[in-house]
Each structure stands twice: as C-alpha cells, then as structure tokens.
Scaffold this motif. Structure first.
Motif, PDB file in Angstrom:
ATOM      1  N   GLN A 174       8.046  -1.520 -12.041  1.00  0.00           N
ATOM      2  CA  GLN A 174       9.356  -0.885 -11.892  1.00  0.00           C
ATOM      3  C   GLN A 174      10.225  -1.646 -10.892  1.00  0.00           C
ATOM      4  O   GLN A 174      11.422  -1.862 -11.128  1.00  0.00           O
ATOM      5  CB  GLN A 174       9.184   0.574 -11.453  1.00  0.00           C
ATOM      6  CG  GLN A 174       8.522   1.425 -12.507  1.00  0.00           C
ATOM      7  CD  GLN A 174       7.978   2.734 -11.958  1.00  0.00           C
ATOM      8  OE1 GLN A 174       7.936   2.963 -10.755  1.00  0.00           O
ATOM      9  NE2 GLN A 174       7.543   3.607 -12.865  1.00  0.00           N
ATOM     10  N   ILE A 175       9.627  -2.070  -9.800  1.00  0.00           N
ATOM     11  CA  ILE A 175      10.355  -2.809  -8.767  1.00  0.00           C
ATOM     12  C   ILE A 175      10.789  -4.172  -9.299  1.00  0.00           C
ATOM     13  O   ILE A 175      11.920  -4.617  -9.061  1.00  0.00           O
ATOM     14  CB  ILE A 175       9.493  -2.927  -7.496  1.00  0.00           C
ATOM     15  CG1 ILE A 175       9.343  -1.541  -6.857  1.00  0.00           C
ATOM     16  CG2 ILE A 175      10.078  -3.937  -6.524  1.00  0.00           C
ATOM     17  CD1 ILE A 175       8.251  -1.462  -5.805  1.00  0.00           C
ATOM     18  N   ALA A 176       9.915  -4.850 -10.016  1.00  0.00           N
ATOM     19  CA  ALA A 176      10.264  -6.153 -10.596  1.00  0.00           C
ATOM     20  C   ALA A 176      11.417  -5.997 -11.581  1.00  0.00           C
ATOM     21  O   ALA A 176      12.298  -6.870 -11.655  1.00  0.00           O
ATOM     22  CB  ALA A 176       9.046  -6.765 -11.281  1.00  0.00           C
ATOM     23  N   ASN A 177      11.437  -4.917 -12.316  1.00  0.00           N
ATOM     24  CA  ASN A 177      12.536  -4.655 -13.237  1.00  0.00           C
ATOM     25  C   ASN A 177      13.852  -4.519 -12.470  1.00  0.00           C
ATOM     26  O   ASN A 177      14.872  -5.094 -12.862  1.00  0.00           O
ATOM     27  CB  ASN A 177      12.258  -3.399 -14.066  1.00  0.00           C
ATOM     28  CG  ASN A 177      13.302  -3.168 -15.131  1.00  0.00           C
ATOM     29  OD1 ASN A 177      13.539  -4.015 -15.975  1.00  0.00           O
ATOM     30  ND2 ASN A 177      13.934  -2.014 -15.074  1.00  0.00           N
ATOM     31  N   ILE A 178      13.840  -3.792 -11.361  1.00  0.00           N
ATOM     32  CA  ILE A 178      15.045  -3.641 -10.538  1.00  0.00           C
ATOM     33  C   ILE A 178      15.492  -4.998 -10.008  1.00  0.00           C
ATOM     34  O   ILE A 178      16.675  -5.345 -10.080  1.00  0.00           O
ATOM     35  CB  ILE A 178      14.806  -2.653  -9.373  1.00  0.00           C
ATOM     36  CG1 ILE A 178      14.556  -1.243  -9.900  1.00  0.00           C
ATOM     37  CG2 ILE A 178      16.008  -2.662  -8.417  1.00  0.00           C
ATOM     38  CD1 ILE A 178      14.066  -0.256  -8.847  1.00  0.00           C
ATOM     39  N   CYS A 179      14.558  -5.783  -9.497  1.00  0.00           N
ATOM     40  CA  CYS A 179      14.888  -7.112  -8.980  1.00  0.00           C
ATOM     41  C   CYS A 179      15.534  -7.967 -10.064  1.00  0.00           C
ATOM     42  O   CYS A 179      16.523  -8.669  -9.820  1.00  0.00           O
ATOM     43  CB  CYS A 179      13.636  -7.811  -8.447  1.00  0.00           C
ATOM     44  SG  CYS A 179      12.928  -7.057  -6.973  1.00  0.00           S
ATOM     45  N   THR A 180      15.000  -7.886 -11.263  1.00  0.00           N
ATOM     46  CA  THR A 180      15.518  -8.683 -12.366  1.00  0.00           C
ATOM     47  C   THR A 180      16.901  -8.206 -12.800  1.00  0.00           C
ATOM     48  O   THR A 180      17.785  -9.022 -13.089  1.00  0.00           O
ATOM     49  CB  THR A 180      14.539  -8.662 -13.547  1.00  0.00           C
ATOM     50  OG1 THR A 180      13.283  -9.177 -13.085  1.00  0.00           O
ATOM     51  CG2 THR A 180      15.029  -9.491 -14.703  1.00  0.00           C
ATOM     52  N   ARG A 238      10.724   0.039   0.152  1.00  0.00           N
ATOM     53  CA  ARG A 238       9.628   0.284   1.104  1.00  0.00           C
ATOM     54  C   ARG A 238       9.532   1.748   1.488  1.00  0.00           C
ATOM     55  O   ARG A 238       8.452   2.252   1.783  1.00  0.00           O
ATOM     56  CB  ARG A 238       9.813  -0.581   2.347  1.00  0.00           C
ATOM     57  CG  ARG A 238       9.580  -2.049   2.054  1.00  0.00           C
ATOM     58  CD  ARG A 238       9.865  -2.958   3.230  1.00  0.00           C
ATOM     59  NE  ARG A 238       9.121  -2.548   4.392  1.00  0.00           N
ATOM     60  CZ  ARG A 238       9.624  -2.555   5.635  1.00  0.00           C
ATOM     61  NH1 ARG A 238      10.852  -2.938   5.862  1.00  0.00           N
ATOM     62  NH2 ARG A 238       8.869  -2.183   6.647  1.00  0.00           N
ATOM     63  N   LEU A 239      10.676   2.452   1.487  1.00  0.00           N
ATOM     64  CA  LEU A 239      10.709   3.869   1.838  1.00  0.00           C
ATOM     65  C   LEU A 239      10.403   4.781   0.644  1.00  0.00           C
ATOM     66  O   LEU A 239      10.462   5.995   0.756  1.00  0.00           O
ATOM     67  CB  LEU A 239      12.075   4.239   2.428  1.00  0.00           C
ATOM     68  CG  LEU A 239      12.414   3.577   3.760  1.00  0.00           C
ATOM     69  CD1 LEU A 239      13.890   3.787   4.103  1.00  0.00           C
ATOM     70  CD2 LEU A 239      11.513   4.123   4.856  1.00  0.00           C
ATOM     71  N   PRO A 269      -4.851  -1.414  -8.525  1.00  0.00           N
ATOM     72  CA  PRO A 269      -4.736   0.037  -8.740  1.00  0.00           C
ATOM     73  C   PRO A 269      -3.571   0.350  -9.695  1.00  0.00           C
ATOM     74  O   PRO A 269      -2.481  -0.212  -9.550  1.00  0.00           O
ATOM     75  CB  PRO A 269      -4.462   0.584  -7.339  1.00  0.00           C
ATOM     76  CG  PRO A 269      -5.046  -0.437  -6.414  1.00  0.00           C
ATOM     77  CD  PRO A 269      -4.815  -1.751  -7.100  1.00  0.00           C
ATOM     78  N   PRO A 270      -3.805   1.203 -10.679  1.00  0.00           N
ATOM     79  CA  PRO A 270      -2.765   1.498 -11.675  1.00  0.00           C
ATOM     80  C   PRO A 270      -1.437   1.947 -11.075  1.00  0.00           C
ATOM     81  O   PRO A 270      -0.376   1.549 -11.557  1.00  0.00           O
ATOM     82  CB  PRO A 270      -3.385   2.607 -12.535  1.00  0.00           C
ATOM     83  CG  PRO A 270      -4.856   2.417 -12.370  1.00  0.00           C
ATOM     84  CD  PRO A 270      -5.055   1.911 -10.972  1.00  0.00           C
ATOM     85  N   ASP A 271      -1.477   2.768 -10.025  1.00  0.00           N
ATOM     86  CA  ASP A 271      -0.226   3.220  -9.415  1.00  0.00           C
ATOM     87  C   ASP A 271       0.544   2.060  -8.797  1.00  0.00           C
ATOM     88  O   ASP A 271       1.768   1.998  -8.892  1.00  0.00           O
ATOM     89  CB  ASP A 271      -0.486   4.295  -8.353  1.00  0.00           C
ATOM     90  CG  ASP A 271      -0.923   5.614  -8.957  1.00  0.00           C
ATOM     91  OD1 ASP A 271      -0.716   5.826 -10.172  1.00  0.00           O
ATOM     92  OD2 ASP A 271      -1.477   6.447  -8.220  1.00  0.00           O
ATOM     93  N   LEU A 272      -0.166   1.125  -8.175  1.00  0.00           N
ATOM     94  CA  LEU A 272       0.484  -0.042  -7.598  1.00  0.00           C
ATOM     95  C   LEU A 272       1.041  -0.934  -8.706  1.00  0.00           C
ATOM     96  O   LEU A 272       2.175  -1.425  -8.613  1.00  0.00           O
ATOM     97  CB  LEU A 272      -0.491  -0.821  -6.708  1.00  0.00           C
ATOM     98  CG  LEU A 272       0.063  -2.092  -6.067  1.00  0.00           C
ATOM     99  CD1 LEU A 272       1.292  -1.797  -5.214  1.00  0.00           C
ATOM    100  CD2 LEU A 272      -1.024  -2.767  -5.228  1.00  0.00           C
ATOM    101  N   ALA A 328       0.837  -1.201   0.000  1.00  0.00           N
ATOM    102  CA  ALA A 328       0.000   0.000   0.000  1.00  0.00           C
ATOM    103  C   ALA A 328       0.873   1.253   0.000  1.00  0.00           C
ATOM    104  O   ALA A 328       0.632   2.201  -0.759  1.00  0.00           O
ATOM    105  CB  ALA A 328      -0.936  -0.014   1.202  1.00  0.00           C
ATOM    106  N   LYS A 329       1.902   1.234   0.825  1.00  0.00           N
ATOM    107  CA  LYS A 329       2.799   2.386   0.901  1.00  0.00           C
ATOM    108  C   LYS A 329       3.559   2.570  -0.410  1.00  0.00           C
ATOM    109  O   LYS A 329       3.658   3.676  -0.928  1.00  0.00           O
ATOM    110  CB  LYS A 329       3.780   2.215   2.060  1.00  0.00           C
ATOM    111  CG  LYS A 329       4.652   3.406   2.287  1.00  0.00           C
ATOM    112  CD  LYS A 329       5.489   3.252   3.535  1.00  0.00           C
ATOM    113  CE  LYS A 329       6.328   4.497   3.744  1.00  0.00           C
ATOM    114  NZ  LYS A 329       7.163   4.402   4.924  1.00  0.00           N
ATOM    115  N   VAL A 330       4.080   1.487  -0.949  1.00  0.00           N
ATOM    116  CA  VAL A 330       4.829   1.538  -2.206  1.00  0.00           C
ATOM    117  C   VAL A 330       3.958   2.066  -3.337  1.00  0.00           C
ATOM    118  O   VAL A 330       4.407   2.860  -4.161  1.00  0.00           O
ATOM    119  CB  VAL A 330       5.386   0.131  -2.544  1.00  0.00           C
ATOM    120  CG1 VAL A 330       5.814   0.032  -3.991  1.00  0.00           C
ATOM    121  CG2 VAL A 330       6.545  -0.226  -1.624  1.00  0.00           C
ATOM    122  N   GLY A 331       2.709   1.623  -3.382  1.00  0.00           N
ATOM    123  CA  GLY A 331       1.809   2.020  -4.463  1.00  0.00           C
ATOM    124  C   GLY A 331       1.021   3.286  -4.200  1.00  0.00           C
ATOM    125  O   GLY A 331       0.299   3.762  -5.073  1.00  0.00           O
TER     126      GLY A 331
END
Length: 136
Positions: A69-75, A109-110, A60-63, A43-46
């Motif tokens: 974007q986060i999955a791209n960084i992880c990859t 998370r921040l 939700p589109p923002d989430l 919820a905080k991230v999105g």
C-alpha cells in the motif's frame, strides 16, 4: 451515477517510476530505502515486532500488505512528479502544511497512510492527473 474508469482505478499506480517492483513482486528493501525507514519504523508500520521484520518469502503478511500500500502511494506521487525520484523523495520528507505540517513520510510512520492516500488521490484529481492523457 456510474464512476469513470479514472475515478474507479485512480487509486492504483499506472507505472513503476521508482522501480519498486520486479517480475517477482514488490522489492520491500527498495521501499524501505526510498523512505529511509528503520527496522523499528517498519515494525510499527506493519504492526509486528522488530525481530520479525524480514524481506523474504516469510515476510509477515501484515507488513507485506502495508508495504504494498505504501509503495503504491509512493508511486502515485512519483507519477505526479513525472518520475522524478529526487523530487518525490523530497516531497515525502518535507513537512506539508496541508497535512498539519507533518511530512508524508511521518504520516506513514504514524500509521496514517490511509489519510495520506486520500490526500494524494484528491490532489491528483484537482491537478488533472490520473486522466487518460498519458500522465498519472
């Protein structure tokens, strides 16, 4: 001065070593599970309420955008670690002195995922990843 293709496209994953994507798109639950995020974290991230966190077509589109974007960084990180998901997960959980002794997971998370992406891209460039040698 023209940018090389590796520089221009270096911010996007080349593969899917963590199996976060399927033919139908990003598997949001896999991203959540990989980073061990709670509903409150998501919820905080999105930037949404915890009650609106969902993983179906009505996410939700923002989430959705943030998780992509986060999955791209992880990859990108997993590509650096030669698709070793355990080492990649450990990297995300471990406080990093180059990030002010904050873990990459906590950076996300921040809400500091853009700074984390910049850090990852710079590290990949310095370490010779993202080049045409087949490694990313």
């Amino acid at each position: 001065m023209a940018a090389s293709p590796d520089t221009l496209f270096g911010n996007v994953r080349r593969s899917d070593p963590l199996h976060l994507w399927s033919k139908s798109g990003l598997e949001f639950v896999r991203v959540r599970d990989f980073l061990e995020f709670s509903t409150d974290d998501l919820a905080k991230v999105g930037g949404v309420s915890p009650q609106s966190v969902r993983f179906d077509a009505r996410i939700p589109p923002d989430l959705r955008d943030r998780l992509e974007q986060i999955a791209n960084i992880c990859t990108l990180v997993a590509e650096y670690f030669d698709a070793d998901s355990e080492r990649t997960a450990l990297w995300f959980r471990t406080p990093n002195p180059m990030l002010g002794d904050v873990s990459p997971r906590d950076m996300i998370r921040l809400g500091r995922y853009k700074r984390l992406l910049k850090f990852v891209l710079e590290a990949r460039t310095v370490n010779g990843h993202g080049e045409k040698e087949g490694r990313a």
